[in-house]
Design an enzyme around this catalytic site. Structure first.
Site, PDB file in Angstrom:
ATOM      1  N   ASP A 377      61.648  68.334  40.738  1.00  0.00           N
ATOM      2  CA  ASP A 377      61.810  67.081  41.471  1.00  0.00           C
ATOM      3  C   ASP A 377      60.519  66.625  41.633  1.00  0.00           C
ATOM      4  OD1 ASP A 377      63.050  65.144  43.599  1.00  0.00           O
ATOM      5  OD2 ASP A 377      61.732  66.280  45.005  1.00  0.00           O
ATOM      6  N   GLU A 414      60.696  65.349  36.440  1.00  0.00           N
ATOM      7  CA  GLU A 414      60.815  63.936  37.220  1.00  0.00           C
ATOM      8  C   GLU A 414      59.362  63.305  36.998  1.00  0.00           C
ATOM      9  OE1 GLU A 414      63.334  61.618  40.723  1.00  0.00           O
ATOM     10  OE2 GLU A 414      61.913  63.389  41.302  1.00  0.00           O
TER      11      GLU A 414
END
Length: 738
Positions: A377, A414
């Site tokens: 993330d 990401e």
């Protein structure tokens, strides 16, 4: 090994006195500070002499280990003043501590927020290396530093109510377990939530629904295998905290991007109540998925923690060593948290203790828990260097590249964070990283919506995004091709809503992305109009077919294959209810069958799973280029025509990649009108339909229709058709310049 005796006070006469009452210190609590010849390792280690506790703090003046009753977590049974060793590691070995022991730390030191030091001995702190966590993971008031976080530490002693770390026995029977090690070219990822995926499944026993054990149930593994899924990507399963402001609104942090335990599986996702059994339940889930040939990829959050900004709770990093673990900016007003995550703080992955923790955590999940990869993330935050800039050779990326454990697992970035000029880094991560390709998502959505002038961009994404990844020798498989994810519309909502509808989040519909590249096919929300229903189904089939035929790695969001809806909510992060759970009582059977067939179709053709980009060179064995682009009249599509705003349809002729299959012809049309498409070849050429997303069913159920070369194919609006060459010479189908 020696007990805690009255002489214990004399040993620490030069350190600040304990705040605990003497009666919490048993006269015979056996404690040792001897160390072996091996360097100290943070966390808990079982040794022949007892259980060794080690925690990092550079600026603390003293650290206490606090032990609690396993049957009554509010009762402190002993407190040990730890000894400082090399590398700012504080340690103590307790003979009587073992599996099931509850513990925490209290760090003594200055309260100087302006210098990034927030020591408060009244706060019991979690071990950042805890293998399990006991207690209710909410942002209780007793954990907070208010009312004035810059001038006075919180005065409430939260020892009785605080979360506790748990000593865990790591033993587990892994016999027979083998990592699937699915090559990237064969990988099909499915993103899911551990709880949400099985919470309503009728074949999963009620007591196992929404748990690790539920995900390991044969009904689930069989479903995923039949769907063609090779790798499940689980939304965060690290122990996380439910934010106080969410609990106050009657909702929770459902997605779990709010970590407090980087080594601990989230307790409420386990059917078991005992922390020891919760860890074993997670391991059993991994073992069951591996037995089904399915990899386990974890969505991990190392960019920030649940401690938030200066008003947040003091749980671990803040109280142990705020200066070392977090990134700060300094001004005349003093130190403030750098926030490139939108969550109040940013972990300083360039600092030695934070970097070590991240790497140790990753290795733990691979070696001890047997997971197969990670999706990071806001990976740009983790890949920032000592001056807070993104760099492909940052401390974290360099460390991972040379790590013998981490270099062999799947790594997905990401590739962005927020608020900085260098926040968007799609295409900039080094090998062997893969990246969620946000440009693929946006472009494919826009093209199928019918946006003018998007065809050239669409073809680049279809071909593996060479313009993004090819410049530094990364292959098309560096691109994780996704249409939807947990963050945004579901696939059905993408074609049913032009606007987000997040009113249920109780933020006045201000949250969530406004730029969704979505359409509603003429009706906002659900519709009973057969034409609208079929148009939406056709668009969804077209997007799934695009993803499965594109170069790169396909990424499916669980439920999209069944027609799952969130009723227009594109930010369901706070809903642990039927809005976000997969409803197994409802299913678009046609969409499910189509998705299964598309994954099987991709799996059967090497041309769709190639690991190199198209180069346009002729194959001397077939007389074909690896890809050739066609006009509607069957001639070669010229370069300048790609940028024609009225370009709605085109064809892609793909040569067989491995010699064992035949050439494919893909025909695309995102316009609102049908276009007859002239097929390449002569009367001796035979094409057979493989699928057509305009048809229901899209894959032929009986004998597939055949067409001759130079014959027109009735390409319908908003659809893809795929034909395979079954007879005739290959060289005569190579398109010519008109």
């Amino acid at each position: 090994m020696r007990p805690l005796l009255p002489s214990w006070k004399r040993k620490f006469a030069r350190t600040p006195p304990l705040t605990a009452k003497p009666d919490v210190l048993p006269a015979a609590a056996p404690v040792s500070f001897e160390t072996s010849d091996h360097p100290l390792a943070p966390g808990v280690t079982m040794t022949p002499n007892g259980t060794q506790f080690v925690v990092h703090s550079r600026y603390a003046t003293a650290v206490d280990l606090c032990l609690y009753d396993g049957s009554n977590a509010t009762r402190e049974t002993a407190r040990v003043r730890m000894q400082r060793g090399e590398c700012d590691l504080w340690h103590a070995t307790v003979r009587t501590a073992g599996p099931g022991t509850l513990y925490g730390y209290r760090a003594h030191g200055p309260w100087l927020p302006q210098n990034a030091m927030r020591f408060n001995v009244k706060k019991l702190l979690l071990d950042p290396y805890a293998r399990a966590i006991h207690g209710v993971p909410d942002a209780a008031e007793s954990m907070r530093t208010e009312p004035d976080p810059f001038h006075a530490p919180g005065s409430i002693d939260n020892g009785a109510k605080a979360l506790k770390s748990v000593v865990i026995d790591e033993s587990f029977d892994w016999s027979g377990d083998a990592a699937p090690r699915v090559p990237w070219r064969d990988t099909v990822i499915c993103e899911m939530h551990v709880k949400g995926f099985t919470q309503t499944h009728p074949a999963v026993p009620a007591k196992l629904r929404g748990t690790y054990a539920g995900l390991a149930h044969p009904a689930i593994t069989t479903y995923m295998r039949d769907l063609g899924i090779t790798s499940v990507q689980l939304l965060p399963i690290h122990q996380h905290l439910d934010d106080g402001f969410l609990l106050g609104r009657g909702v929770t942090n459902y997605w779990g991007y709010n970590t407090i335990g980087f080594f601990a599986p989230h307790s409420t996702y386990a059917a078991a109540h005992d922390p020891q059994e919760q860890v074993r339940e997670f391991k059993s889930m991994v073992k069951a998925l591996h037995a089904a040939g399915i990899e386990v990829i974890l969505d991990v959050v190392y960019n920030h923690t649940a401690e938030g900004n200066e008003h947040g709770p003091s749980l671990m990093f803040r109280g142990l060593d705020d200066h070392s673990y977090y990134r700060h900016h300094y001004s005349e007003q003093g130190a403030g948290y750098i926030n490139v995550t939108g969550c109040g703080n940013s972990v300083d992955s360039a600092s030695t203790p934070a970097l070590r923790l991240i790497l140790d955590s990753l290795r733990y999940w691979v070696t001890e828990m047997h997971v197969d990869g990670f999706r990071f993330d806001l990976a740009v935050t983790v890949a920032r260097n000592e001056i807070d800039g993104f760099h492909a050779k940052s401390q974290f990326l360099s460390a991972v590249a040379q790590d013998p454990v981490l270099a062999r697992v799947k790594l997905i970035a990401e590739a962005w964070d927020i608020s900085r000029e260098d926040s968007y880094q799609v295409g900039q991560f080094p090998e062997p990283w893969r990246e969620l390709n946000g440009k693929y998502r946006d472009t494919v959505r826009s093209w199928w919506r019918g946006d003018r002038g998007s065809t050239a961009e669409f073809s680049k994404r279809f071909c593996g995004s060479q313009d993004i990844y090819g410049w530094n020798q990364r292959p098309p498989l560096a691109s994780i091709n996704f249409l939807t994810s947990h963050d945004g519309f579901t696939l059905l909502d993408l074609v049913s809503y032009e606007r987000k509808h997040n009113e249920a989040n109780r933020e006045d519909n201000r949250d969530g992305d406004d730029n969704n590249h979505s359409s509603n096919c003429g009706v906002e929300g659900p519709s009973a109009d057969p034409k609208v229903v079929e148009q939406r189904a056709k668009l969804r089939r077209g997007m799934i077919a695009t993803m499965m035929c594109s170069l790169g790695v396909p990424f499916l969001t669980a439920g999209d294959e069944r027609g799952r809806t969130q009723r227009g909510n594109n930010n369901g992060y706070c809903h642990d209810n039927d809005l976000t759970w997969l409803d197994w009582s409802r299913c678009d059977e046609g969409m499910l069958d189509f998705t299964r067939r598309m994954t099987a179709f991709r799996r059967s053709l090497a041309a769709l799973r190639r690991s190199t980009y198209f180069d346009g060179k002729l194959n001397p064995n077939t007389g074909l280029r690896d890809v050739a682009w066609l006009e509607g009249d069957g001639t070669l599509l010229c370069h300048e025509e790609w940028h024609n705003d009225s370009r709605w349809h085109f064809g892609a002729l793909l040569d067989a990649h491995d010699g064992s299959s035949r050439p494919l012809l893909l025909l695309f049309n995102n316009g609102t009108q049908a276009h007859p498409f002239v097929l390449p070849g002569t009367q001796d050429t035979r094409w057979q339909i493989a699928f057509d997303t305009a048809l229901t069913p899209s894959f032929p159920s009986d004998k597939a229709a055949q067409f001759t070369g130079a014959q027109t194919y009735p390409l319908q609006d908003r659809s893809i058709a795929c034909l395979s060459l079954i007879a005739g010479r290959c060289d005569v189908i190579e398109p010519q310049v008109c």
